[in-house]
Every structure is written in structure tokens, then in C-alpha cells.
Design an enzyme around this catalytic site. Structure first.
Site, PDB file in Angstrom:
ATOM      1  N   ASP A  23       1.764  -2.564  33.166  1.00  0.00           N
ATOM      2  CA  ASP A  23       1.998  -2.732  31.733  1.00  0.00           C
ATOM      3  C   ASP A  23       1.238  -3.927  31.179  1.00  0.00           C
ATOM      4  O   ASP A  23       0.812  -3.924  30.024  1.00  0.00           O
ATOM      5  CB  ASP A  23       3.498  -2.898  31.459  1.00  0.00           C
ATOM      6  CG  ASP A  23       4.254  -1.579  31.583  1.00  0.00           C
ATOM      7  OD1 ASP A  23       3.605  -0.517  31.551  1.00  0.00           O
ATOM      8  OD2 ASP A  23       5.489  -1.618  31.707  1.00  0.00           O
ATOM      9  N   GLY A  24       1.038  -4.960  31.995  1.00  0.00           N
ATOM     10  CA  GLY A  24       0.302  -6.126  31.536  1.00  0.00           C
ATOM     11  C   GLY A  24      -1.129  -5.775  31.160  1.00  0.00           C
ATOM     12  O   GLY A  24      -1.655  -6.263  30.151  1.00  0.00           O
ATOM     13  N   ASN A  51       4.372  -6.563  22.954  1.00  0.00           N
ATOM     14  CA  ASN A  51       5.750  -6.678  23.436  1.00  0.00           C
ATOM     15  C   ASN A  51       6.566  -7.667  22.624  1.00  0.00           C
ATOM     16  O   ASN A  51       7.580  -7.303  22.029  1.00  0.00           O
ATOM     17  CB  ASN A  51       5.771  -7.117  24.901  1.00  0.00           C
ATOM     18  CG  ASN A  51       5.804  -5.957  25.867  1.00  0.00           C
ATOM     19  OD1 ASN A  51       5.873  -4.802  25.457  1.00  0.00           O
ATOM     20  ND2 ASN A  51       5.753  -6.255  27.151  1.00  0.00           N
ATOM     21  N   GLU A  52       6.128  -8.928  22.645  1.00  0.00           N
ATOM     22  CA  GLU A  52       6.938  -9.962  22.017  1.00  0.00           C
ATOM     23  C   GLU A  52       6.119 -11.198  21.704  1.00  0.00           C
ATOM     24  O   GLU A  52       5.101 -11.480  22.346  1.00  0.00           O
ATOM     25  CB  GLU A  52       8.123 -10.366  22.916  1.00  0.00           C
ATOM     26  CG  GLU A  52       7.767 -11.144  24.159  1.00  0.00           C
ATOM     27  CD  GLU A  52       7.323 -10.320  25.333  1.00  0.00           C
ATOM     28  OE1 GLU A  52       6.245 -10.647  25.892  1.00  0.00           O
ATOM     29  OE2 GLU A  52       8.024  -9.358  25.697  1.00  0.00           O
ATOM     30  N   ARG A  73      19.638 -24.563  18.402  1.00  0.00           N
ATOM     31  CA  ARG A  73      19.290 -25.492  19.465  1.00  0.00           C
ATOM     32  C   ARG A  73      19.297 -24.649  20.729  1.00  0.00           C
ATOM     33  O   ARG A  73      20.342 -24.230  21.210  1.00  0.00           O
ATOM     34  CB  ARG A  73      20.296 -26.644  19.557  1.00  0.00           C
ATOM     35  CG  ARG A  73      20.383 -27.474  18.291  1.00  0.00           C
ATOM     36  CD  ARG A  73      21.386 -28.606  18.408  1.00  0.00           C
ATOM     37  NE  ARG A  73      20.878 -29.670  19.280  1.00  0.00           N
ATOM     38  CZ  ARG A  73      21.575 -30.206  20.284  1.00  0.00           C
ATOM     39  NH1 ARG A  73      22.786 -29.755  20.572  1.00  0.00           N
ATOM     40  NH2 ARG A  73      21.046 -31.183  21.010  1.00  0.00           N
ATOM     41  N   ASP A  95      16.468 -22.883  24.160  1.00  0.00           N
ATOM     42  CA  ASP A  95      15.218 -22.978  24.909  1.00  0.00           C
ATOM     43  C   ASP A  95      14.094 -22.193  24.235  1.00  0.00           C
ATOM     44  O   ASP A  95      12.969 -22.195  24.727  1.00  0.00           O
ATOM     45  CB  ASP A  95      15.411 -22.450  26.328  1.00  0.00           C
ATOM     46  CG  ASP A  95      16.099 -23.466  27.226  1.00  0.00           C
ATOM     47  OD1 ASP A  95      16.590 -24.480  26.698  1.00  0.00           O
ATOM     48  OD2 ASP A  95      16.163 -23.241  28.447  1.00  0.00           O
ATOM     49  N   THR A 111      12.187  -3.572  26.500  1.00  0.00           N
ATOM     50  CA  THR A 111      12.472  -3.356  27.927  1.00  0.00           C
ATOM     51  C   THR A 111      11.738  -4.373  28.801  1.00  0.00           C
ATOM     52  O   THR A 111      11.654  -4.190  30.016  1.00  0.00           O
ATOM     53  CB  THR A 111      12.074  -1.927  28.353  1.00  0.00           C
ATOM     54  OG1 THR A 111      10.721  -1.674  27.965  1.00  0.00           O
ATOM     55  CG2 THR A 111      12.991  -0.896  27.709  1.00  0.00           C
ATOM     56  N   SER A 151      12.564  -9.532  26.652  1.00  0.00           N
ATOM     57  CA  SER A 151      13.764  -9.485  25.817  1.00  0.00           C
ATOM     58  C   SER A 151      14.954  -8.918  26.575  1.00  0.00           C
ATOM     59  O   SER A 151      16.081  -9.427  26.469  1.00  0.00           O
ATOM     60  CB  SER A 151      13.480  -8.642  24.568  1.00  0.00           C
ATOM     61  OG  SER A 151      14.650  -8.412  23.827  1.00  0.00           O
ATOM     62  N   LEU A 152      14.725  -7.868  27.349  1.00  0.00           N
ATOM     63  CA  LEU A 152      15.804  -7.248  28.117  1.00  0.00           C
ATOM     64  C   LEU A 152      16.350  -8.212  29.161  1.00  0.00           C
ATOM     65  O   LEU A 152      17.561  -8.322  29.366  1.00  0.00           O
ATOM     66  CB  LEU A 152      15.296  -5.971  28.787  1.00  0.00           C
ATOM     67  CG  LEU A 152      16.323  -5.151  29.575  1.00  0.00           C
ATOM     68  CD1 LEU A 152      17.419  -4.629  28.662  1.00  0.00           C
ATOM     69  CD2 LEU A 152      15.648  -3.994  30.292  1.00  0.00           C
TER      70      LEU A 152
END
Length: 294
Positions: free
Chosen positions: A73-74, A147-148, A175, A177, A188, A191-192
Site C-alpha cells: 500500500d505504501g 491516507n492521512e 493537549r 501527541d 484502515t 487512524s485505525l
């Protein structure tokens, strides 16, 4: 065989023996159909094929009708961020781990690929995100994400402070990370793992997932994908090593007081699947869900 795809681009996973073997097999297989085959330069230089045209990724986007991405997927994400601008149809051959976006098997791609080339396929569009970093009212950096887009500190386990606005309306301060803003495709992925929901690919939605927030009341939220997200980084943050990561591949530098604007990109990835493809079959297979009871 009649096909609407005249120029086929082959894209792979550099320095990966299995992916290179599959690329050579694909090249040999496609040659029998008298198609124009071009190969992404980085991997093409490793294949030792004669009389092949090697091109940069942008040139592939300008020339190709169909791109076959061999890897995980990368690799698909990296190709998608470029090819989506050119509306190139894309199909994946899985040489990675999970392979949510890569449908074809490297050991038996011939039948599925022949049907696809002859027009027997399903088309699915996946939207991308546009992430921008603004400093003192000026655009400093931008990139796209399939993806994100993730705001996070450059240091591990280092909490940062920021505010979140949706369409100009204040939602809350954080506040934490960091913050993950994910598409349905990315729901998927990272985030998942952070506790976010799974969004089916057809949804026009994004999910915001705080990373280890300093409150138990903060939960992921799903919003309209046509909304505009603004993350205002508090000027009091003591670190100037913050980043916005796009798909974990591209990082944009962030400083205290910066604004991060995230919205839907005007570009979409045109993803092809073999006829009969089911997203829920993919989820069941990749996530180990239970099969039918009766």
C-alpha cells in the site's frame, strides 16, 4: 485483444527482489499484446530489460492510460499522490503486507489482468487530502495525502497544544501527541491503529483522531469531507520540531503559531478492481473477521 489502454506504466518497489520478479513477468506478459510499455525509472534500472522506456513518475502520469503498481500500500500511496493529478487508471499487484489497495496476486495475475485490459473491471474513485502550513498569513509548504495528514511533534511522546476549527467554527482545544486527519482510504491505516473508525470508501467523509489526548472525554469524530479543517498550533509550544506528515512519506515543518489547513484535494485516484471485487471481502480477509456462520 482489444483494449482501451494503449500505454501501460509499470511501477514497483525499489530494491525488492519479489517485486522486481513480478515486474519482469508483467513486462513479458504485456508484450504479447503489442502495448506500449513504460517503466518508472528507479525500478526500471534494476530490471535489466532491453529496449524499455524509463520515465520519471510525472512523465508516467502524462503518458500512461493505465498504471500497474507492484508492491504494498505504501507504493500505491506514493504513486497515487502523483498519478491522481493526471486521471491515470491504477491497479495494484500485492507484494506488501496487508495490501488493502493492491488486488492482484503476484502468482496468478494473468487471468484477472487480461479481463481488466479487455474492459471487464470495476472503477472506484478515492479522494485525497491537501495539507498546507501557513506562517504569519503566508503559505510555507503543502502536499497531498491519500491516507492521512498527521500533525505530530518531532520528538517521541512529546505533547503539543493546538486548537481545531471546522469551517471556521471553533471545535475544541487539544493537549495531545498530535492529530490524525484521515480519508476513508486511510481509515484502515494509521487512524485505525489509533482507535479511529473504519469508513467505507464511498463515503464523502473524513475522520479526526486525536493521538493520546490529555483527556478521557476526547473521541474520534467523522465530518463532511467538503469541510475545511484548521489546526492552530499554540504559540506557547516549547518545541519547534513539529511536523505534518502526509501518508508518512512527506513531512512539512511546523513551528509554534503556525496554522495547518486540511481540505479535500481536487484530485481523485481512479482505482480499478477485478469484476466482483467486494470491500467487505477485503476487510474480512485483512482484519481476520469471522466468516459466515450458516
Amino acid at each position: 485483444m482489444e483494449t482501451s489502454f494503449n500505454t501501460i506504466a509499470l511501477i514497483g518497489k525499489p530494491d525488492h527482489q519479489g517485486a522486481n520478479q513480478t515486474l519482469v513477468a508483467l513486462h513479458q506478459y504485456l508484450n504479447q499484446f503489442n502495448l506500449n510499455i513504460v517503466i518508472e525509472r528507479r525500478v526500471g534500472e534494476q530490471l535489466n530489460l532491453e529496449n524499455v522506456e524509463l520515465l520519471e513518475m510525472v512523465e508516467l502520469g502524462e503518458r500512461a492510460d493505465l498504471a500497474i503498481v507492484v508492491g504494498g500500500d505504501g507504493n500505491m500511496l506514493g504513486a497515487a499522490r502523483v498519478l491522481a493529478r493526471y486521471d491515470v487508471a491504477v491497479v495494484g499487484v500485492n507484494r506488501g503486507n496487508l495490501g488493502f489497495l493492491t488486488d492482484l496476486s503476484p502468482d496468478s495475475f494473468e487471468e484477472s489482468l487480461e479481463r481488466l485490459l479487455s474492459g471487464d473491471f470495476q472503477t472506484e474513485y478515492r479522494f485525497l487530502l491537501e495539507a498546507q502550513v501557513h506562517r504569519h498569513g503566508q503559505l510555507k509548504a503543502s502536499n497531498t495525502a491519500m491516507n492521512e495528514a498527521v500533525l505530530h511533534p518531532g520528538q517521541i511522546a512529546h505533547m503539543i497544544e493546538f486548537e481545531v476549527y471546522i469551517n471556521g467554527n471553533f471545535m475544541y482545544s487539544q493537549r495531545a501527541d498530535g492529530m490524525i486527519v484521515a480519508t476513508p482510504t486511510g481509515s484502515t491505516a494509521y487512524s485505525l491503529s489509533a482507535g479511529g473508525p473504519i469508513l467505507t470508501p464511498n463515503l464523502n467523509a473524513m475522520t479526526l483522531v486525536p493521538m493520546f489526548p490529555h483527556t478521557l472525554s476526547c473521541r474520534p469524530i467523522v465530518i463532511d469531507a467538503d469541510a475545511h479543517i484548521k489546526l492552530m498550533v499554540a504559540p506557547t509550544n516549547k518545541t519547534d520540531q513539529m511536523l505534518v506528515s502526509c501518508d508518512g512519506h512527506v513531512s512539512l515543518a511546523v513551528q509554534p503559531g503556525d496554522e495547518i489547513h486540511i481540505s479535500k484535494s481536487p484530485y481523485k485516484l481512479r482505482l480499478l478492481h477485478p469484476r466482483g471485487h467486494s470491500y467487505f471481502d477485503v476487510l474480512r480477509s485483512k482484519l481476520g473477521w469471522g466468516s459466515k456462520l450458516f
